[in-house]
Design an enzyme around this catalytic site. Structure first.
Site, short mmCIF file in Angstrom:
data_model
loop_
_atom_site.label_atom_id
_atom_site.label_comp_id
_atom_site.label_asym_id
_atom_site.label_seq_id
_atom_site.Cartn_x
_atom_site.Cartn_y
_atom_site.Cartn_z
N HIS A 1 0.75 -1.13 0.05
CA HIS A 1 -0.06 0.05 0.04
C HIS A 1 0.94 1.49 -0.02
O HIS A 1 0.36 2.29 -0.21
CB HIS A 1 -0.96 -0.04 1.30
N HIS B 1 6.02 6.27 6.55
CA HIS B 1 5.59 5.83 5.12
C HIS B 1 5.04 7.22 4.55
O HIS B 1 4.83 8.19 5.23
CB HIS B 1 4.28 4.79 5.38
N HIS C 1 2.38 8.69 1.06
CA HIS C 1 1.33 8.84 0.17
C HIS C 1 1.67 9.63 -0.80
O HIS C 1 1.97 10.80 -0.70
CB HIS C 1 -0.04 9.13 0.88
N GLU D 1 -2.88 13.26 1.45
CA GLU D 1 -4.06 12.68 2.05
C GLU D 1 -4.93 14.02 2.58
O GLU D 1 -5.89 14.32 2.08
CB GLU D 1 -3.93 11.65 3.07
N HIS E 1 3.95 10.61 6.67
CA HIS E 1 3.25 10.18 7.82
C HIS E 1 4.55 9.69 8.90
O HIS E 1 4.95 8.53 8.69
CB HIS E 1 2.18 9.28 7.92
N THR F 1 -5.46 6.24 8.33
CA THR F 1 -6.04 6.63 7.12
C THR F 1 -6.08 5.55 6.16
O THR F 1 -6.17 5.50 4.73
CB THR F 1 -5.32 7.66 6.31
N THR F 2 -5.83 4.21 6.90
CA THR F 2 -5.97 2.92 6.15
C THR F 2 -6.67 1.98 7.06
O THR F 2 -6.72 2.32 8.40
CB THR F 2 -4.52 2.20 5.73
ZN LIG Z 1 -0.21 7.45 6.19
#
Ligand SMILES: [Zn+2]
Ligand SMILES: *[C@@H]1O[C@H](CO)[C@@H](O)[C@H](O)[C@H]1NC(C)=O
Ligand SMILES: *[C@@H]1O[C@H](CO)[C@@H](O)[C@H](O)[C@H]1NC(C)=O
Length: 308
Positions: A91, A118, A120, A130, A143, A226-227
């Site tokens: 992801h 990690h 995005h 995000e 993040h 957010t996952t």
């Molecule tokens: Zn994140």
């Protein structure tokens, strides 16, 4: 494209009933062959994703509330150099960090220690963050996930309503390369495949984020992961000052792949409704400057009155 997608969702739901398997994905991963749960169906993976305090959110700057308690954060051991490994988890790309770096102050309810970071991103430097600011989406978002310092694992911390603190940083396109990101970006080609991992050259968290002087302006609100599981246990800090990367550096992330070999692009969750939540703002340097001005004005006034 959109119509094709709608058609295949329709057909799939007619023929298979399309029962959500708990296999969640981003919209860019969804295909007719691979019927995964895209963001609108994450509640099939975990009911919490349909909660009322979800992340990310769009921050409307004219609606934020300036809060004097949001003083500069205190970072400890962010300078510490470590040799971690970077992993494509299907992801995102994620780096585990030693639990020795901490963040506190700035209105946080506790001291939190870093666990992992990690990112995005978009498609080849296109919109990919995000959180959004007044509807603007930045090309990427970092993040750094922390948990209250007395916990030993994230899953325990997530049972505490304020157990997790995530620091979010935006990226912006710059003309020159950000050399401090070479250690990360140079490893991406060797973790293209899902579950690929490789060791990182020595890095520190401090080298990846702006200087402390440039982290005094930030937004604060209560939200979620957010996952999936989308747990609502996160104290969010979203910094105003973006991190510069050039276009080639941003593009490097778009070469990483999902487990089916599709390019991992636009791996962000769409913004979620605030549902009445207030977003707070530190005011940052603006406050510092104005209080400094106020002080000097006072001092001048005193001197004038004494010299009478
Ligand atoms: Zn994140
Ligand atoms: C890959 O990850 C495992 C832990 O998940 C770690 O023990 C191992 O050292 C990593 N491999 C590399 C090459 O970093
Ligand atoms: C803060 O950011 C500005 C603008 O990007 C930059 O010029 C400046 O050097 C930074 N300050 C520090 C102390 O790094």
């Amino acid at each position: 494209m959109q119509q094709l997608l709608v058609l295949c969702v329709l057909l799939a739901s007619l023929w298979t009933g399309c029962t959500g398997s708990g296999d969640w994905c981003y919209q860019t991963q969804f295909t007719c062959e691979h019927q995964c749960n895209a963001p609108e169906k994450w509640n099939h993976a975990n009911q919490d994703c349909a909660g009322k305090h979800q992340s990310p959110v769009n921050i409307v700057t004219r609606k934020v509330l300036k809060d004097e308690r949001l003083t500069p954060l205190r970072f400890e051991n962010y300078q510490q150099i470590f040799r971690g490994s970077i992993r494509n988890n299907g992801h995102s790309v994620q780096v585990g960090v030693p639990h020795t770096s901490t963040v506190s102050g700035g209105g946080l309810p506790a001291t939190y220690k870093a666990v992992q970071f990690h990112l995005h991103w978009g498609d080849n430097g296109g919109p990919g963050s995000e959180h959004t600011i007044d509807g603007e989406q930045y090309p990427m978002e970092l993040h750094i996930v922390h948990m209250k310092s007395h916990y030993t694992d994230l899953s325990t911390a997530l049972r505490d309503k304020e157990g997790v603190a995530v620091l979010g940083f935006f990226y912006e396109k710059s003309n020159s390369a950000n050399k401090k990101y070479d250690p990360i970006i140079n490893t991406l080609q060797s973790i293209k495949a899902t579950n690929g991992n490789t060791s990182l050259p020595s890095i520190s968290l401090a080298q990846l984020i702006p200087s402390e002087q440039n982290m005094t302006s930030y937004y604060r609100y209560k939200g979620s992961l957010t996952t999936p599981g989308c747990t609502e246990s996160v104290v969010w800090t979203v910094f105003e000052k973006p991190i510069p990367l050039n276009l080639d550096q941003l593009k490097a992330f778009s070469k990483v792949q999902y487990h089916d070999g599709k390019l991992m692009v636009k791996n962000f969750r769409p913004v979620q409704p605030l549902n009445g939540r207030q977003v707070f703002y530190s005011g940052g340097s603006v406050v510092l400057v104005s209080s400094t001005l106020l002080m000097s004005a006072l001092v001048t006034a005193l001197r004038l009155s004494q010299s009478d």
